[in-house]
Design a protein around this motif. Sequence first.
Motif, mmCIF file in Angstrom:
data_model
loop_
_atom_site.group_PDB
_atom_site.id
_atom_site.type_symbol
_atom_site.label_atom_id
_atom_site.label_comp_id
_atom_site.label_asym_id
_atom_site.label_seq_id
_atom_site.Cartn_x
_atom_site.Cartn_y
_atom_site.Cartn_z
ATOM 1 N N CYS A 35 -2.313 8.076 7.166
ATOM 2 C CA CYS A 35 -2.687 6.703 8.485
ATOM 3 C C CYS A 35 -1.583 6.186 8.802
ATOM 4 O O CYS A 35 -0.663 5.929 8.041
ATOM 5 N N LEU A 37 -1.762 3.769 10.340
ATOM 6 C CA LEU A 37 -1.891 2.240 9.943
ATOM 7 C C LEU A 37 -0.960 1.903 8.729
ATOM 8 O O LEU A 37 -0.351 0.704 8.042
ATOM 9 N N LEU A 38 -1.376 3.169 7.935
ATOM 10 C CA LEU A 38 -0.593 2.298 6.414
ATOM 11 C C LEU A 38 0.542 2.639 6.511
ATOM 12 O O LEU A 38 1.526 1.979 5.590
ATOM 13 N N PHE A 41 1.608 -0.821 7.836
ATOM 14 C CA PHE A 41 1.370 -2.222 7.319
ATOM 15 C C PHE A 41 2.851 -1.898 5.808
ATOM 16 O O PHE A 41 3.153 -3.324 5.808
ATOM 17 N N PRO A 254 -6.049 3.214 11.819
ATOM 18 C CA PRO A 254 -6.401 3.255 10.907
ATOM 19 C C PRO A 254 -6.790 5.058 10.263
ATOM 20 O O PRO A 254 -7.773 5.528 11.241
ATOM 21 N N ARG A 255 -6.544 5.755 9.416
ATOM 22 C CA ARG A 255 -6.778 7.371 9.534
ATOM 23 C C ARG A 255 -7.828 7.448 7.956
ATOM 24 O O ARG A 255 -6.561 7.558 6.975
ATOM 25 N N PRO A 256 -9.088 6.919 8.007
ATOM 26 C CA PRO A 256 -10.049 6.599 6.894
ATOM 27 C C PRO A 256 -9.982 8.047 5.827
ATOM 28 O O PRO A 256 -9.948 8.719 6.285
ATOM 29 N N CYS A 260 -8.149 6.022 0.676
ATOM 30 C CA CYS A 260 -8.388 4.312 0.540
ATOM 31 C C CYS A 260 -8.553 3.316 -0.168
ATOM 32 O O CYS A 260 -8.321 2.931 -0.378
ATOM 33 N N CYS A 263 -5.541 2.309 -1.367
ATOM 34 C CA CYS A 263 -4.866 1.872 -0.220
ATOM 35 C C CYS A 263 -4.771 0.100 -1.212
ATOM 36 O O CYS A 263 -5.514 -0.879 -1.074
ATOM 37 N N GLN A 266 -7.477 -3.197 1.919
ATOM 38 C CA GLN A 266 -8.277 -3.032 2.893
ATOM 39 C C GLN A 266 -8.626 -4.062 3.343
ATOM 40 O O GLN A 266 -8.996 -4.164 4.428
ATOM 41 N N CYS A 269 -7.466 -3.841 7.348
ATOM 42 C CA CYS A 269 -7.829 -2.774 7.561
ATOM 43 C C CYS A 269 -8.931 -2.729 8.484
ATOM 44 O O CYS A 269 -10.178 -3.594 7.611
ATOM 45 N N THR A 271 -10.972 -0.736 9.315
ATOM 46 C CA THR A 271 -12.427 0.447 8.361
ATOM 47 C C THR A 271 -13.181 -0.733 7.481
ATOM 48 O O THR A 271 -14.285 -0.179 6.962
ATOM 49 N N PHE A 272 -12.430 -1.538 6.886
ATOM 50 C CA PHE A 272 -13.564 -2.217 5.873
ATOM 51 C C PHE A 272 -12.485 -3.755 6.383
ATOM 52 O O PHE A 272 -13.524 -4.122 5.579
#
Length: 303
Positions: A35, A37-38, A41, A254-256, A260, A263, A266, A269, A271-272
Motif C-alpha cells: 500500500c 499510503l502505508l 505514513f 491507499p491500496r485497501p 488493513c 494497519c 486507519q 487513511c 479508506t477509513f
Amino acid sequence: MTAEPVIDQQHPPAALPATVRASLSPSRAADFKTCPLLYRFRSIDRLPERPSVEQARGTLVHAVLERLFDLPAGGRTPDAAGDLVVPQWDRLVTEQPELAGLFDPGDEAGTAEFLRSAAALLEGYFAVEDPRRLEPAERESLISAVVDDELLIRGYLDRLDVAPDGALRVVDYKTGGAPREAFEARALFQLKFYALVLWRTRGVVPRVLRLLYLKDAEVCDYSPDAEELLRFERTVVALWQAIEQATARQDFRPRPSRLCDWCNHQAHCPTFGGTPPPFPQRAGAADPLRDARSRPATPGADE
Ligand code: SF4
C-alpha cells in the motif's frame, strides 16, 4: 533527489560507492508494494506506531532464539529456551520502555500469560528444528548490497546457515498469529530480498529460503535461481523508481486489502474516513539513506 551517503556506524558498508543515493529495506519496499499510503505514513510522515502485543511477542521470541545459539550446542534445549524468556523480556523492556506500556501496571496475570504465549511459540520452534544440530553462520546480521549503481538494499537476517559445501540457507522466524496467506507473499518478498543481497555480495544464490512458522510448527522452503533473482532485482529497482516518482508528486494512494486489519494508521487513511497529515515539507529532500543508518527498534515487528 540527491544526498550525501550516510554510513551506518555500527555496520559500515564496505566502501559505499559515491553513486549510491538511496537505500531501501525489505520492510519498506514491501510497505510500498502492499500500500503506497502505508509506505508514506511509515517512511515519510514517520507516524508513530504503538507496538502490538503480537509484535512484542515476535520481538521477544526472536531475541530468545538469537541468544539460544550463544549456548553450547548440547545445552540448546526447550528448557534452556524457556529459561531465557523472562531475562530477555526484562532486557527488551529496559531497552524499549514503550513495551512495558502494553500491560497495565500490576497486571501480573496479563504479563504472565504473554510470557506463556511466547514460550508456546518456542515449543513450535523445537517441533520443527533441533538447534543442538545446528551451528548458524550468522544471526541477526545486517547485509547490504548496491544494485543499479544507485540503490543500497539492506536488511537484517534472522539467521544464515552455511553447509560444509558452502550452500547458504536463509532462515526467517515467523511468529505472527495472523492468517499466513495474508502475509506469505510479503514474507517471501523479504526472503528474496535477502537472497538478492547475498547473491550480489557473495556470488552465491542461496540454496534454500526457509520460513519457520512457529505458531503452526511448519516449515516453508523455497529455492530461488539466478534468473529469478535477476528479475527480482529489476522489480526492486522499479519499485524504488516508483517510490521516487510518488515522492516527487506527493502522491501515495491507499491500496485497501486484508492487511488493513493490521494497519496502525486507519485513522489517517481515506479508506477509513481519515485524512492524511499535510505532506511533510522537504520530504523529497529528506535523507534517502536513512534506512542505511539504523536497525529497526523492534526486529520481528513485521511478523
Ligand atoms: S488502512 Fe489499508 S489502505 Fe489505509 S494506509 Fe493502512 S494498509 Fe493502506
